[in-house]
Design a protein around this motif. Structure first.
Motif, PDB file in Angstrom:
ATOM      1  N   PHE A  60      -5.654   4.494   0.702  1.00 46.60           N
ATOM      2  CA  PHE A  60      -5.073   4.857  -0.595  1.00 46.60           C
ATOM      3  C   PHE A  60      -3.566   5.054  -0.472  1.00 46.60           C
ATOM      4  O   PHE A  60      -2.792   4.562  -1.298  1.00 46.60           O
ATOM      5  CB  PHE A  60      -5.732   6.136  -1.130  1.00 46.60           C
ATOM      6  CG  PHE A  60      -5.096   6.660  -2.389  1.00 46.60           C
ATOM      7  CD1 PHE A  60      -5.379   6.090  -3.612  1.00 46.60           C
ATOM      8  CD2 PHE A  60      -4.206   7.726  -2.339  1.00 46.60           C
ATOM      9  CE1 PHE A  60      -4.790   6.567  -4.781  1.00 46.60           C
ATOM     10  CE2 PHE A  60      -3.604   8.213  -3.500  1.00 46.60           C
ATOM     11  CZ  PHE A  60      -3.899   7.631  -4.714  1.00 46.60           C
ATOM     12  N   ILE A  61      -3.141   5.801   0.564  1.00 45.58           N
ATOM     13  CA  ILE A  61      -1.710   6.021   0.791  1.00 45.58           C
ATOM     14  C   ILE A  61      -1.001   4.683   0.977  1.00 45.58           C
ATOM     15  O   ILE A  61       0.057   4.435   0.384  1.00 45.58           O
ATOM     16  CB  ILE A  61      -1.491   6.923   2.025  1.00 45.58           C
ATOM     17  CG1 ILE A  61      -1.981   8.341   1.749  1.00 45.58           C
ATOM     18  CG2 ILE A  61      -0.014   6.949   2.419  1.00 45.58           C
ATOM     19  CD1 ILE A  61      -2.026   9.225   2.983  1.00 45.58           C
ATOM     20  N   HIS A  62      -1.586   3.795   1.765  1.00 44.42           N
ATOM     21  CA  HIS A  62      -0.971   2.502   2.047  1.00 44.42           C
ATOM     22  C   HIS A  62      -0.819   1.677   0.769  1.00 44.42           C
ATOM     23  O   HIS A  62       0.242   1.074   0.530  1.00 44.42           O
ATOM     24  CB  HIS A  62      -1.804   1.747   3.090  1.00 44.42           C
ATOM     25  CG  HIS A  62      -1.117   0.561   3.670  1.00 44.42           C
ATOM     26  ND1 HIS A  62      -1.332  -0.713   3.203  1.00 44.42           N
ATOM     27  CD2 HIS A  62      -0.185   0.460   4.662  1.00 44.42           C
ATOM     28  CE1 HIS A  62      -0.583  -1.562   3.896  1.00 44.42           C
ATOM     29  NE2 HIS A  62       0.117  -0.882   4.788  1.00 44.42           N
ATOM     30  N   ARG A  63      -1.882   1.648  -0.044  1.00 50.59           N
ATOM     31  CA  ARG A  63      -1.802   0.910  -1.318  1.00 50.59           C
ATOM     32  C   ARG A  63      -0.743   1.503  -2.224  1.00 50.59           C
ATOM     33  O   ARG A  63       0.010   0.794  -2.888  1.00 50.59           O
ATOM     34  CB  ARG A  63      -3.159   0.939  -2.031  1.00 50.59           C
ATOM     35  CG  ARG A  63      -4.149  -0.084  -1.539  1.00 50.59           C
ATOM     36  CD  ARG A  63      -5.320  -0.223  -2.481  1.00 50.59           C
ATOM     37  NE  ARG A  63      -6.049   1.015  -2.634  1.00 50.59           N
ATOM     38  CZ  ARG A  63      -7.058   1.402  -1.857  1.00 50.59           C
ATOM     39  NH1 ARG A  63      -7.430   0.640  -0.829  1.00 50.59           N
ATOM     40  NH2 ARG A  63      -7.681   2.533  -2.074  1.00 50.59           N
ATOM     41  N   ARG A  64      -0.695   2.825  -2.247  1.00 53.56           N
ATOM     42  CA  ARG A  64       0.279   3.504  -3.100  1.00 53.56           C
ATOM     43  C   ARG A  64       1.704   3.186  -2.645  1.00 53.56           C
ATOM     44  O   ARG A  64       2.589   2.960  -3.469  1.00 53.56           O
ATOM     45  CB  ARG A  64       0.017   5.016  -3.037  1.00 53.56           C
ATOM     46  CG  ARG A  64       0.878   5.849  -3.948  1.00 53.56           C
ATOM     47  CD  ARG A  64       0.510   5.643  -5.399  1.00 53.56           C
ATOM     48  NE  ARG A  64       1.492   6.274  -6.266  1.00 53.56           N
ATOM     49  CZ  ARG A  64       1.586   6.063  -7.576  1.00 53.56           C
ATOM     50  NH1 ARG A  64       0.739   5.222  -8.156  1.00 53.56           N
ATOM     51  NH2 ARG A  64       2.502   6.655  -8.301  1.00 53.56           N
ATOM     52  N   LEU A  65       1.930   3.176  -1.359  1.00 56.07           N
ATOM     53  CA  LEU A  65       3.258   2.872  -0.827  1.00 56.07           C
ATOM     54  C   LEU A  65       3.686   1.447  -1.168  1.00 56.07           C
ATOM     55  O   LEU A  65       4.856   1.177  -1.462  1.00 56.07           O
ATOM     56  CB  LEU A  65       3.289   3.077   0.689  1.00 56.07           C
ATOM     57  CG  LEU A  65       3.132   4.527   1.178  1.00 56.07           C
ATOM     58  CD1 LEU A  65       3.030   4.562   2.693  1.00 56.07           C
ATOM     59  CD2 LEU A  65       4.285   5.410   0.694  1.00 56.07           C
ATOM     60  N   LYS A  66       2.721   0.526  -1.147  1.00 59.67           N
ATOM     61  CA  LYS A  66       3.045  -0.858  -1.517  1.00 59.67           C
ATOM     62  C   LYS A  66       3.504  -0.936  -2.975  1.00 59.67           C
ATOM     63  O   LYS A  66       4.452  -1.674  -3.304  1.00 59.67           O
ATOM     64  CB  LYS A  66       1.818  -1.755  -1.300  1.00 59.67           C
ATOM     65  CG  LYS A  66       1.537  -2.067   0.150  1.00 59.67           C
ATOM     66  CD  LYS A  66       0.316  -2.942   0.302  1.00 59.67           C
ATOM     67  CE  LYS A  66       0.692  -4.379   0.500  1.00 59.67           C
ATOM     68  NZ  LYS A  66      -0.455  -5.208   0.921  1.00 59.67           N
ATOM     69  N   LYS A  67       2.856  -0.158  -3.836  1.00 59.15           N
ATOM     70  CA  LYS A  67       3.268  -0.136  -5.247  1.00 59.15           C
ATOM     71  C   LYS A  67       4.672   0.432  -5.395  1.00 59.15           C
ATOM     72  O   LYS A  67       5.490  -0.074  -6.175  1.00 59.15           O
ATOM     73  CB  LYS A  67       2.278   0.693  -6.075  1.00 59.15           C
ATOM     74  CG  LYS A  67       0.924   0.028  -6.276  1.00 59.15           C
ATOM     75  CD  LYS A  67       0.006   0.906  -7.121  1.00 59.15           C
ATOM     76  CE  LYS A  67      -1.360   0.263  -7.287  1.00 59.15           C
ATOM     77  NZ  LYS A  67      -2.296   1.133  -8.044  1.00 59.15           N
TER      78      LYS A  67
END
Length: 437
Positions: A60-67
């Motif tokens: 989740f953190i990784h996806r959020r950082l990509k956004k």
């Protein structure tokens, strides 16, 4: 090797505030007069404690950082994602960039306080200011105290004083999203993959947050019924700061005081952890150290798997194991069952939840487990022992929740691990003997 950039810059270090809007530290960084570089550090000291390398929270953190990186690139900037102990990450960062000031938001957990102290000391040696701001909560640390200057240890008077202060001060606003022209203009940085930090992609996404007016306005009527879609799923997003607490409080003030009280409970437990850090590993009330927990490993395994023979308990544990989330009313029941019916140390249950919950937060998890066990500050008295079957009849009378998570459910599907009347009497006697010692 010289610095990548000759110009002086400010750094905004994201941690539990993964958003560019209404972000206190980011707002102040953008107002600093220096171009702002936004960074995130994947910390091995945290990641290495996670045994499951397909961890939904890390994904989740990784996806959020990509956004966030996509948002920053639209402004000609880029998110710098690092994988190192924060102290060493900053050592390299200040070698490469002309860092003049570092901005971050407060973090209150014991490890975070130690980490921030080390980073602050390193930066101070280099003459670099490290400035932190309140962002996770409306009120922190010593903001809400009794008249004698001591912290509250009971929720109701704390919540009244919390609301009084909010009425006097209002909800602050940090419109960081309006200042993005102050970002450092840099070429896109290589974005670390999950594999590069030792993790694997996860198929299931975190549930979307539901802040619809209909749900929030009706929250007090539906929140205790696990068979109804009556919760906002805000916990996961709030845990990582993907949404602002100020936004949620404003909505709660307009739409539902019961929902507001849930947000205040979160701040209450954070305040308790700040003032009484021993609760991370110990009973808040030391007299409960005398309880002789049974700690039967086989019964604990039954509880973990959702095989206790009590449908509401088992449905809750199976929901947790499958999804990483459990309905709040059911959390109360399963925690009470472990600590009172089975007389298993709350720390065992707390650790299991910590490994599974998407919305795991140390202060709230610890506070709620100690509440259930009766060992905490504002806790259920030891003689309050929920009957899981009565709770099921009251809150899941049509068995919608039970049948959803126990696929093969039928009356008597599993022999109960313990009989309620016996377990209740045993718990009362055990607690009474220990506390009357």
């Amino acid at each position: 090797m010289g610095k990548t950039l000759d110009e002086d810059i400010a750094v905004c270090w994201l941690r539990r505030d993964l958003r560019l809007e209404d972000n206190s530290a980011f707002y102040h960084a953008l107002k600093s007069g220096f171009p702002v570089l936004v960074i995130f550090i994947f910390d091995p000291a945290i990641l290495d404690t996670l045994p499951n390398k397909k961890d939904s929270r890390v994904a989740f953190i990784h996806r959020r950082l990509k956004k966030l990186n996509e948002q920053l690139r639209k402004k000609g900037s880029s998110l710098l994602v690092l994988h190192d102990l924060p102290k060493w990450a900053f050592q390299k960062l200040i070698f490469e960039y002309g860092v003049k000031e570092v901005f971050a938001n407060h973090d209150y957990e014991p490890y975070a306080r130690k980490r921030d102290g080390e980073v602050a000391a390193l930066l101070a040696e280099k003459g670099i200011a490290f400035t932190t701001f309140k962002d996770q909560v409306l009120f922190e640390k010593d903001d809400v105290l009794k008249q004698d200057g001591t912290p509250y240890t009971v929720f109701t008077p704390y919540s009244k004083q919390w609301k009084h202060r909010l009425h006097l001060e209002g909800v602050p606003d940090y419109p960081s999203e309006k200042l993005l022209d102050e970002l450092l203009k840099i070429q896109p940085k290589e974005f670390l993959s999950l594999e590069a930090i030792g993790f694997e992609p996860v198929d299931k996404d975190v549930p979307e947050i539901d802040l619809s007016e209909g749900l929030i306005k009706n929250y007090h009527n539906t929140r205790d019924n696990p068979g109804v879609n009556g919760t906002s799923m805000a916990g996961v997003h709030l845990r990582f700061g993907a949404i602002s607490i100020r936004h949620l409080v404003k909505q709660a003030l307009e739409q539902n005081e019961t929902w507001l009280n849930e947000l205040i409970w979160r701040e209450f437990f954070m305040m308790i952890l700040w003032h009484f850090p021993h609760v991370e590993h110990e009973n808040f009330r030391s007299k409960y150290n005398r309880i002789p927990w049974r700690n039967n490993e086989k019964e604990f395994e039954f509880w973990c798997k959702g095989e206790t023979g009590y449908p509401l308990v088992d449905a809750g544990m199976r929901q947790l194991n499958e999804t990483g989330w459990m309905h709040n009313r059911v959390r109360m029941v399963v925690a009470g069952f472990l600590t009172k019916h089975l007389l298993i140390d709350w720390r065992w249950g707390e650790a299991y939840f910590a490994g599974k919950l998407l919305d795991y937060e140390l202060a709230s998890n610890n506070g709620n487990w100690q509440w259930a066990a009766g060992t905490g500050c504002d806790s259920a008295p030891y003689f309050r022992i929920f009957n899981p079957d009565s709770q099921m009849k009251k809150f899941d009378p049509e068995l919608k929740y039970v049948k959803k998570w126990i696929k093969d459910f039928r009356p008597g599907y599993i022999e109960p691990v313990v009989e309620h009347k016996f377990a209740r009497a045993r718990a009362l006697e055990t607690y009474r003997r220990a506390l009357d010692f």
